[in-house]
Design an enzyme around this catalytic site. Sequence first.
Site, PDB file in Angstrom:
ATOM      1  CB  VAL A   1      -0.946   0.002   1.226  1.00 18.41           C
ATOM      2  CG1 VAL A   1      -1.725   1.303   1.326  1.00 18.41           C
ATOM      3  CG2 VAL A   1      -1.906  -1.181   1.148  1.00 18.41           C
ATOM      4  CD  GLU A   2       3.367   2.234   4.483  1.00 16.60           C
ATOM      5  OE1 GLU A   2       4.242   3.082   4.734  1.00 16.60           O
ATOM      6  OE2 GLU A   2       3.022   1.351   5.314  1.00 16.60           O
ATOM      7  CG  MET A   3       7.460   3.666  -0.197  1.00 16.67           C
ATOM      8  SD  MET A   3       8.963   3.951   0.768  1.00 16.67           S
ATOM      9  CE  MET A   3      10.084   4.498  -0.508  1.00 16.67           C
TER      10      MET A   3
END
Length: 359
Positions: A152-154
């Site tokens: 979901v982030e990087m």
Amino acid sequence: MKLNSLVRPLILVAATTGATAFAQAAKPAAPAAPATAAQKVVIDRALLNAFKVLPTRFEDAKNPITAEKVELGRMLYFDTRLSKNQDVSCNSCHDLNKYGVDGKPTSPGHKKQLGGRNSPTVYNAGGHILQFWDGRAPNLEEQAKGPILNPVEMAMPNAERVVETVKSIPGYVTSFQKAFPGEADPVTYDNLAKAIGAFERQLVTPSPFDKYLAGDENALTEAQKAGLKKFLDQGCQTCHNGPAIGGSLQKLGLVVPFQTKDQGRFEVTKNEADRMIFRVPTLRNVTKTGPWFHDGSVKELPTAVKLMAQHQFGKQISDDDAKSIVVFLDALTGELPKSYIAKPKLPASGPKTPKPDPS
């Protein structure tokens, strides 16, 4: 020894102390008149032993800080090439020019997906006992590894892809060799995290409160001292203590249950004793790091103060008392280290450096 077995005694002590503070706070007291310039607020300095003056940096013997590591870590912190689509960096969610946050309830990551928890400040995070809201990382170095691989982030698929990307950038290979001399293959995921950790360990923001702790009675205004007295009288230092004025683990809703779907540390351990256990956020720069709480659901800091009094101590405090405490909290705002956090020139990509991948 399991991390959880080390943490639970801390929680038990905090819970016991919190119950004592609640019992004391529950005693009726006559309302105090607001402090004026003519009124001197007297603080029992013995109560200040709960805090510590902020160090110049948070050392860790397992990752000695060197100029070369810091220089490398600063570049990696700002580099979006550590993300799958090359559009998210550490600084995207933890903006160093905005006191280490992005000012959003939850942060957008890969493909603009929103994370489940508020992005906490990285300033003074080296003073935390554990990292992440649920305490799942023991230190800054382990914390640095998480977001890069989080889908979901990087969203990088694995550590190998990260290392492959970094090795494709000639300037980084040279910087890793300088930061980790003597290693046959210095470009590793562990070393990448150590470099970022070394940089973050010097993200400290000393404030007027540190001068006050060191003995300068004039470092705080009388209004700030009045707020500090209310802070101490309520027992807030039970959880918000140490150099970071926070950073340990505590049950959210110690006295009055707190309604939230997020069960904190229980989500990691599945241990019933960890239900609703969260890392206590630092109060340093707290007036600059809203919205507040693990879900970013509170937009006004006085509201957050009143909610903590209710849920942690079972006490309703007045709007005026909450505002007075916030006046003190503003004395915890430090000056940003502008030269230290200036975005560096990043090394150029090489011919084999992967292209952005929006998938």
